[in-house]
Design a protein around this motif. Structure first.
Motif, short mmCIF file in Angstrom:
data_model
loop_
_atom_site.label_atom_id
_atom_site.label_comp_id
_atom_site.label_asym_id
_atom_site.label_seq_id
_atom_site.Cartn_x
_atom_site.Cartn_y
_atom_site.Cartn_z
N ALA A 201 0.84 -1.21 0.00
CA ALA A 201 0.00 0.00 0.00
C ALA A 201 0.87 1.25 0.00
O ALA A 201 0.55 2.24 -0.66
N ALA A 202 2.00 1.19 0.73
CA ALA A 202 2.90 2.35 0.77
C ALA A 202 3.53 2.58 -0.60
O ALA A 202 3.68 3.72 -1.05
N GLU A 203 3.90 1.48 -1.26
CA GLU A 203 4.47 1.61 -2.61
C GLU A 203 3.43 2.20 -3.57
O GLU A 203 3.73 3.07 -4.40
N HIS A 204 2.19 1.73 -3.43
CA HIS A 204 1.11 2.27 -4.27
C HIS A 204 0.92 3.77 -4.01
O HIS A 204 0.75 4.56 -4.94
N GLU A 205 1.03 4.12 -2.75
CA GLU A 205 0.85 5.53 -2.35
C GLU A 205 1.87 6.44 -3.06
O GLU A 205 1.55 7.55 -3.46
N ARG A 206 3.08 5.92 -3.22
CA ARG A 206 4.14 6.72 -3.84
C ARG A 206 3.86 7.01 -5.32
O ARG A 206 4.33 7.99 -5.87
N LEU A 207 3.12 6.10 -5.95
CA LEU A 207 2.90 6.23 -7.39
C LEU A 207 1.51 6.76 -7.75
O LEU A 207 1.27 7.18 -8.89
N ALA A 208 0.62 6.77 -6.76
CA ALA A 208 -0.80 7.03 -7.06
C ALA A 208 -1.06 8.44 -7.60
O ALA A 208 -2.02 8.65 -8.33
N GLY A 209 -0.18 9.40 -7.27
CA GLY A 209 -0.42 10.77 -7.73
C GLY A 209 0.07 11.03 -9.16
O GLY A 209 -0.16 12.12 -9.71
N LEU A 210 0.77 10.06 -9.74
CA LEU A 210 1.40 10.31 -11.05
C LEU A 210 0.40 10.55 -12.19
O LEU A 210 0.62 11.44 -13.00
N PRO A 211 -0.70 9.77 -12.28
CA PRO A 211 -1.60 10.00 -13.42
C PRO A 211 -2.13 11.43 -13.48
O PRO A 211 -2.23 12.00 -14.57
N ALA A 212 -2.41 12.02 -12.32
CA ALA A 212 -2.93 13.40 -12.32
C ALA A 212 -1.87 14.36 -12.86
O ALA A 212 -2.19 15.29 -13.61
N LEU A 213 -0.62 14.11 -12.51
CA LEU A 213 0.46 14.95 -13.04
C LEU A 213 0.65 14.72 -14.53
O LEU A 213 0.81 15.66 -15.31
N LEU A 214 0.63 13.45 -14.91
CA LEU A 214 0.83 13.11 -16.33
C LEU A 214 -0.24 13.73 -17.21
O LEU A 214 0.02 14.10 -18.36
N ALA A 215 -1.44 13.87 -16.65
CA ALA A 215 -2.54 14.44 -17.44
C ALA A 215 -2.18 15.84 -17.94
O ALA A 215 -2.59 16.26 -19.03
N HIS A 216 -1.37 16.57 -17.17
CA HIS A 216 -0.97 17.92 -17.60
C HIS A 216 -0.05 17.87 -18.81
O HIS A 216 0.11 18.88 -19.50
#
Lengths: 189, 242
Positions: free
Chosen positions: B37-52
C-alpha cells in the motif's frame, strides 16, 4: 531495470554560477541546450506565435544571465527558476500584445494574467521534460497506457512483448518517473 | 496474490490499465498489505500529473535563438566593459547629463561610417567592438558592427566577424515586406568587385536574423548590400565600411 541516475541538479547550478563570468559562451550554450527546447515549447504553447516564443526564450536566458548572481540553488532548481522567468516574460508579452492589438498572441485566459493556466502549463511542460528523461522503453509504456488509454494486455499485443514484461516495465517506468520528478522538485501529491 | 506479483502489476493498476479481475486482486491485496500500500501511495499521484503533459512534445531548441542569445550576451558584455572603462556610474551620469556619451570609440581611425541610415530606431551610431578580452588589437580584426539603411522602411544591423577563411556575417533585418516569398541576397562589395554571402527570407513579421559565411575577408570589401530581384539588382539595404 534500475532507475536512471538523476543528473545532478548541482551541475545545473554550477552552469548558472559560471554564466556571469564565462567569456566563452559555453555555460550559456550548455544551459540553453538543456532547457531551450522545453521553454520554447512552453512559450509557443502560451503565445501561439513562433516569433514571439523565440523572443521569449531569448529573453529568459538573457535575464538569467543578467541575474545569475541572484540565483539561489537552495530555493529552487534551475529549471524551476527558468520557468518562473519565462512565466513573467510571457505575462509581460501578453500585456504588451493587449495594448498593441496587431499581435495575434493568445488571449489571456481565466484570471487577468493567465496565471492559473500558465502555472498548469508550466507543470505540464516539466512533466513532459521528466518523461523525456526516461528510457525510450519506459516512456513508451507510460505513453501507451496513460495517453492512448491502452491496457497492459493491449500494449503487449501491440508491441509483441510478453505481458509480464509490459507490466514490470510499466512499474519501473513509474518508479523512475517519480524519482525524476522528485529531483526536479515536482513531486506528486 | 504474492507481494512480488502485486508489485509487478502496480504500474498497470496505477494507470488503470489492468483487466478487471487483475485490478480487483491488486485492490484486495493493497487493503491488507501495508508495504504494498505504501508503494502504491508513492505512485498514485502520477496520473494526475501526467494528465498535464498530455499532447506536449518537447520541441528542439531553435538554433537561431542560441546564436542570437550568444550574440546579445557578448554584445552586452562588451558594452558593460566599455562603460566600465569609461568611468564610474556617477561619471557616466554626469557626462550623459552634460550631453556627452558614455561610449568611447575603440578605434577612431577605423570607425565605421554609416551610409543611408533609415529608421532612427536603430540609431545612427556605429561601434567597432572587441570580441575578446584585453586591449583592442591594433588591426581591426576582432569584429565590426554596422547599421544598414534602405528605402521603404527596411533597416538592419550587421556584425562582421573574421571566420575561417573569410567573414561570418550576422545580420538582423526588420521592416521587410512580411510573409512574402522574396529571397534576399547578401553581398560584400567594393568598386568593381562583389562576393556573395548567402541568401535568406523574411519571417511573417518582415524580420530576419541569419548567420552567413562569405569567403570575402574583412578589408577586402567596403560595403554590405542586401539585394533582391531576379537579377539581384535592387538594393534593399546598404551599409558602408570606411
Amino acid at each position: 531495470m534500475p532507475a536512471p541516475i538523476p543528473r545532478a541538479a548541482a551541475a545545473d547550478a554550477v552552469l548558472v554560477d559560471r554564466l556571469a563570468t564565462d567569456e566563452t559562451g559555453d555555460a550559456m550554450r550548455g544551459l540553453y541546450r538543456l532547457y531551450g527546447g522545453e521553454l520554447y515549447g512552453f512559450a509557443l504553447n502560451a503565445l501561439g506565435d513562433r516569433g514571439a516564443a523565440e523572443e521569449i526564450v531569448q529573453e529568459v536566458f538573457v535575464r538569467a544571465w543578467r541575474h545569475a548572481g541572484r540565483y539561489d540553488p537552495g530555493r529552487a532548481a534551475v529549471r524551476t527558476w527558468l520557468y518562473q522567468i519565462a512565466r513573467h516574460a510571457i505575462i509581460d508579452a501578453r500585456r504588451r500584445a493587449s495594448v498593441r492589438p496587431g499581435l495575434p498572441l493568445h488571449e489571456p485566459s481565466e484570471d487577468a494574467d493567465g496565471g492559473t493556466s500558465l502555472e498548469q502549463a508550466m507543470l505540464g511542460w516539466q512533466v513532459a521534460a521528466a518523461l523525456e528523461r526516461l528510457t525510450p522503453e519506459h516512456r513508451q509504456m507510460v505513453r501507451m497506457a496513460q495517453f492512448r488509454g491502452l491496457t497492459m494486455r493491449e500494449i503487449a499485443e501491440h508491441t509483441g512483448l510478453p505481458l509480464g514484461t509490459v507490466k514490470s516495465r510499466t512499474w519501473y517506468a513509474l518508479r523512475s518517473l517519480r524519482l525524476v520528478l522528485e529531483e526536479m522538485g515536482v513531486a506528486p501529491s | 496474490m504474492s507481494c512480488a506479483r502485486v508489485r509487478r502489476d502496480l504500474g498497470g493498476y496505477v494507470l488503470a490499465a489492468l483487466e478487471p479481475d487483475e485490478r480487483d486482486a491488486v485492490a484486495a491485496h493493497l487493503a491488507t498489505c501495508p508495504s504494498c500500500a505504501a508503494e502504491h501511495e508513492r505512485l498514485a499521484g502520477l496520473p494526475a500529473l501526467l494528465a498535464h503533459a498530455d499532447g506536449l512534445e518537447i520541441p528542439a531548441a531553435p538554433p537561431a535563438v542560441e546564436e542570437r542569445l550568444l550574440d546579445q550576451v557578448a554584445h552586452e558584455r562588451g558594452r558593460r566593459r566599455l562603460a566600465a572603462a569609461a568611468g564610474t556610474p556617477r561619471a557616466r551620469r554626469r557626462r550623459r547629463a552634460a550631453g556627452g556619451t558614455a561610449r568611447r570609440p575603440l578605434r577612431r581611425g577605423r570607425a565605421l561610417a554609416v551610409a543611408a541610415v533609415a529608421g532612427a530606431a536603430l540609431g545612427a551610431g556605429v561601434t567597432a567592438f572587441a570580441l575578446s578580452d584585453g586591449e583592442p588589437a591594433a588591426r581591426p580584426a576582432a569584429g565590426y558592427e554596422l547599421v544598414l539603411g534602405g528605402a521603404g522602411g527596411a533597416s538592419g544591423r550587421a556584425a562582421l566577424q573574421p571566420g575561417r577563411g573569410g567573414t561570418e556575417v550576422h545580420l538582423w533585418v526588420k521592416g521587410l515586406p512580411p510573409g512574402g516569398d522574396a529571397i534576399y541576397e547578401v553581398r560584400c562589395e567594393r568598386a568593381g568587385w562583389s562576393a556573395g554571402a548567402g541568401t535568406f527570407r523574411a519571417d511573417a513579421r518582415g524580420r530576419a536574423y541569419v548567420v552567413l559565411t562569405t569567403a570575402a575577408r574583412l578589408g577586402e570589401y567596403e560595403r554590405i548590400r542586401v539585394v533582391q530581384g531576379p537579377d539581384s539588382s535592387r538594393a534593399v539595404l546598404t551599409g558602408e565600411l570606411n
